[in-house]
Design a protein around this motif. Structure first.
Motif, mmCIF file in Angstrom:
data_model
loop_
_atom_site.group_PDB
_atom_site.id
_atom_site.type_symbol
_atom_site.label_atom_id
_atom_site.label_comp_id
_atom_site.label_asym_id
_atom_site.label_seq_id
_atom_site.Cartn_x
_atom_site.Cartn_y
_atom_site.Cartn_z
ATOM 1 N N UNK A 50 0.855 -1.190 0.000
ATOM 2 C CA UNK A 50 0.000 0.000 0.000
ATOM 3 C C UNK A 50 0.889 1.238 0.000
ATOM 4 N N UNK A 51 0.632 2.117 -0.920
ATOM 5 C CA UNK A 51 1.283 3.428 -0.952
ATOM 6 C C UNK A 51 0.207 4.475 -0.732
ATOM 7 N N UNK A 52 0.283 5.165 0.395
ATOM 8 C CA UNK A 52 -0.788 6.077 0.797
ATOM 9 C C UNK A 52 -0.237 7.470 1.076
ATOM 10 N N UNK A 53 -1.108 8.437 0.962
ATOM 11 C CA UNK A 53 -0.737 9.822 1.237
ATOM 12 C C UNK A 53 -0.579 10.048 2.739
ATOM 13 N N UNK A 54 0.392 10.888 3.066
ATOM 14 C CA UNK A 54 0.639 11.245 4.465
ATOM 15 C C UNK A 54 0.874 12.747 4.541
ATOM 16 N N UNK A 55 -0.155 13.533 4.801
ATOM 17 C CA UNK A 55 0.041 14.985 4.902
ATOM 18 C C UNK A 55 0.950 15.321 6.079
ATOM 19 N N UNK A 56 2.043 16.027 5.791
ATOM 20 C CA UNK A 56 3.057 16.299 6.803
ATOM 21 C C UNK A 56 3.141 17.785 7.103
ATOM 22 N N UNK A 57 3.390 18.085 8.344
ATOM 23 C CA UNK A 57 3.683 19.444 8.808
ATOM 24 C C UNK A 57 5.161 19.475 9.187
ATOM 25 N N UNK A 58 5.943 20.217 8.383
ATOM 26 C CA UNK A 58 7.398 20.165 8.498
ATOM 27 C C UNK A 58 7.989 21.389 9.176
ATOM 28 N N UNK A 59 7.218 22.110 9.950
ATOM 29 C CA UNK A 59 7.756 23.301 10.619
ATOM 30 C C UNK A 59 8.843 22.920 11.626
ATOM 31 N N UNK A 60 8.721 21.757 12.249
ATOM 32 C CA UNK A 60 9.714 21.336 13.247
ATOM 33 C C UNK A 60 10.764 20.385 12.680
ATOM 34 N N UNK A 61 10.794 20.210 11.388
ATOM 35 C CA UNK A 61 11.767 19.303 10.770
ATOM 36 C C UNK A 61 13.187 19.760 11.108
ATOM 37 N N UNK A 62 14.094 18.860 11.547
ATOM 38 C CA UNK A 62 13.957 17.398 11.653
ATOM 39 C C UNK A 62 13.622 16.904 13.061
ATOM 40 N N UNK A 63 13.085 17.749 13.935
ATOM 41 C CA UNK A 63 12.632 17.296 15.253
ATOM 42 C C UNK A 63 11.116 17.124 15.258
ATOM 43 N N UNK A 64 10.555 16.725 14.146
ATOM 44 C CA UNK A 64 9.112 16.727 13.966
ATOM 45 C C UNK A 64 8.506 15.368 14.293
ATOM 46 N N UNK A 65 7.209 15.396 14.471
ATOM 47 C CA UNK A 65 6.385 14.200 14.618
ATOM 48 C C UNK A 65 5.368 14.188 13.487
ATOM 49 N N UNK A 66 5.140 13.011 12.936
ATOM 50 C CA UNK A 66 4.186 12.884 11.839
ATOM 51 C C UNK A 66 3.170 11.807 12.166
ATOM 52 N N UNK A 67 1.955 12.037 11.717
ATOM 53 C CA UNK A 67 0.873 11.071 11.884
ATOM 54 C C UNK A 67 0.375 10.694 10.499
ATOM 55 N N UNK A 68 0.688 9.478 10.066
ATOM 56 C CA UNK A 68 0.338 9.007 8.725
ATOM 57 C C UNK A 68 -0.894 8.109 8.818
#
Length: 554
Positions: free
Chosen positions: A188-206
């Protein structure tokens, strides 16, 4: 067999009917004939056959030899376009679970992720219930085309597929009660909208969202299977992330066609920062520290300090471009961008600091060429100084004219902008008077100290205007004063053997006060900003939460 089918066609089975059915079944087995009895949904609630009626060994052998006839009997009057609960006034319930074998890569550039999993669906179709000596039937995937199955699809899927090597990886299993297991191996290849303001100390919810494409909640309802509906193969790990949690929920999603039952699981991820610390943060910090070396380099070493500053800026530019290759062109600055900008600021500030130091530094370290016309203007002043030496005993008369000419040229090249005030000479007295004064004060030692341009009588703002305008007259005046001071210095140097006159100590440009301050202010401020940076981005992390609606309505 006709008696058995007649009994099964009746909706109300009495005790006498049960006895006749048992007798018929026993007689049927005595004749070594196979028997698997399809059950219609009208008699599904009536348990009319006891498993003890069938000899296990004989039954398995019989069913295995006639599996084709069993399937044909099951699908004889089957309508694959109708739901299992068609006409009952209740929706069909599909229970789902997943076993994830691997996950990744997770792409920030495309904002998607991939995973390999076993996707399983369970539902009950009473039209496929049967009686026999075995509990379930494992069927070929060709049977999928002849029975009803849910039209499940992934709402946020991009490019999913079923594995087909060496054969399509699918499993279909039916139990005696009509419970169906439909399992397949998917990538499965699915979309994951990311918020990258804290990149690279970020957390993502896919998220992964699945549901029916055509059936509304009136016809089909999805539910996560009880227990652990989403699980992972033991030892599975991601390269750039830590899997924090994977909560699930059932919800109803409203579309233009109606309300649809939807299942959602969120993969909450925490990014590893080790790679970026090694490849970006530590090199940037070292490059900024390297730019501070110029604070300890001599203030007249212009090419060295400028070259060092430009090299650090270009190196930071290269690191910045490399770090942005795998990131999307978002409209906001990430945490990594802010750090790179801070590093750029300190490297450029180091160059600007040297510009200030250089402006307040005595120019004339041999880097400014002097044309022939300026030689002629300056030689007249030098001759005047040497003429004064005839009335004193300071100058050694044995010196040749050629030596004095070379000395005059040397004095013009080296200390072009030296001020006569810096060597203890009065602004109103002539060189002859100054030399006489030194002759009358025996063994008086005069120490010459270097002054900056700001200590002249001309105001600072006027000096700045002269420099910006490139005033040629002002520049020549400074050269003449420098020539006078240089000639005087050369004369005094020729009297080193005299006992009456002490040597005049000539000093080079002293360490700039700006450099002294920068040695403390730059490291202290950079360390303080780094402390604020890491505290803010590591402590101010958003908590994982559900996003409603999970996807845009169509």
């Amino acid at each position: 067999l006709a008696t058995i089918r007649k009994l099964l066609s009746r909706g109300d089975c009495t005790a006498r009917d049960m006895f006749m059915l048992r007798k018929s079944v026993i007689n049927y087995f005595n004749n070594e004939t196979s028997l698997v009895i399809p059950l219609h949904r009208d008699v599904e609630r009536v348990h009319i056959v006891n498993k003890r009626l069938f000899p296990v060994a004989a039954g398995n052998d019989v069913v295995s030899r006639n599996i084709t006839m069993v399937l044909e009997n099951l699908l004889k009057d089957y309508e694959s376009s109708q739901l299992p609960t068609h006409g009952r006034g209740q929706p069909t319930i599909v229970r789902t679970n997943m076993l994830i074998r691997s996950m990744g890569p997770i792409s920030e550039l495309d904002m998607d992720y991939s995973m390999d999993c076993y996707f399983r669906q369970y539902w009950r179709d009473s039209r496929l219930s049967f009686l026999g000596p075995i509990k379930n039937l494992s069927l070929s995937i060709k049977m999928l085309e002849r029975i009803w199955r849910p039209d499940t699809y992934f709402y946020n899927g991009k490019n999913s597929y079923v594995h087909t090597i060496t054969v399509p990886n699918k499993l279909l299993r039916i139990t005696q009660d009509g419970d169906i297991l439909y399992s397949m191996r998917l990538t499965i290849k699915a979309k994951c909208p990311m918020e990258l303001r804290n990149f690279p100390m970020d957390r993502q919810s896919c998220p992964l969202i699945l549901g029916s494409y055509a059936y509304t909640t009136k016809h089909l309802v999805y539910q996560w299977q009880s227990g652990s509906p989403v699980d992972f193969v033991k030892g599975m790990a991601l390269s750039q992330f830590d899997l924090i949690s994977f909560p699930q929920r059932n919800l109803t999603f409203k579309r233009r066609e109606g309300e649809f039952s939807v299942l959602q699981v969120n993969f909450n991820l925490q990014r590893h920062t080790g790679y970026f610390l090694i490849q970006v943060y530590v090199p940037c910090i070292l490059i900024v520290v390297l730019s501070w070396v110029s604070f300890w380099i001599h203030r007249e070493a212009t090419s060295d300090r400028v070259g060092l500053g430009i090299t650090t800026v270009l190196t930071l530019s290269t690191i910045s471009l490399d770090s942005r290759i795998d990131l999307p062109k978002v409209r906001y600055a990430t945490a990594l961008d802010w750090f790179l900008l801070m590093s750029f600021f300190y490297c450029i500030a180091t160059l600007l600091e040297f510009a200030g130091v250089h402006y307040f530094t005595k120019v004339g370290s041999g880097e400014i060429p002097v044309d022939e016309e300026e030689w002629e203007d300056a030689e007249g002043v030098a001759e005047e100084v040497f003429a004064c030496t005839t009335t004193t005993d300071i100058v050694d008369t044995s010196r040749s004219p050629s030596l004095r000419s070379a000395q005059r040229r040397s004095s013009l090249i080296c200390p072009i902008y030296n001020d006569p005030l810096n060597y203890g000479l009065s602004a109103t007295s002539s060189p002859c008077q100054q030399q006489s004064g030194h002759h009358h004060h025996h063994q008086q030692v005069t120490f010459m100290t270097r002054q900056t341009q700001t200590e002249r009588q001309i105001p600072k703002w006027r000096q700045l205007l002269y420099c910006l305008a490139g005033d040629d007259a002002y520049r020549r005046q400074r050269q003449r004063e420098a020539a006078l001071a240089a000639a005087t210095s050369s004369i005094v140097k020729g009297t080193k053997g005299s006992a009456d006159i002490g040597a005049i100590a000539r000093h080079v440009n002293s360490v700039s006060h700006i450099d002294r301050a920068a040695r403390v202010l730059f490291p202290a401020s950079f360390g303080l900003l780094n402390l604020f940076y890491w505290v803010i981005y590591y402590t101010c992390q958003e908590e994982f939460d559900w996003r409603d609606p999970p996807i845009a309505s169509s």
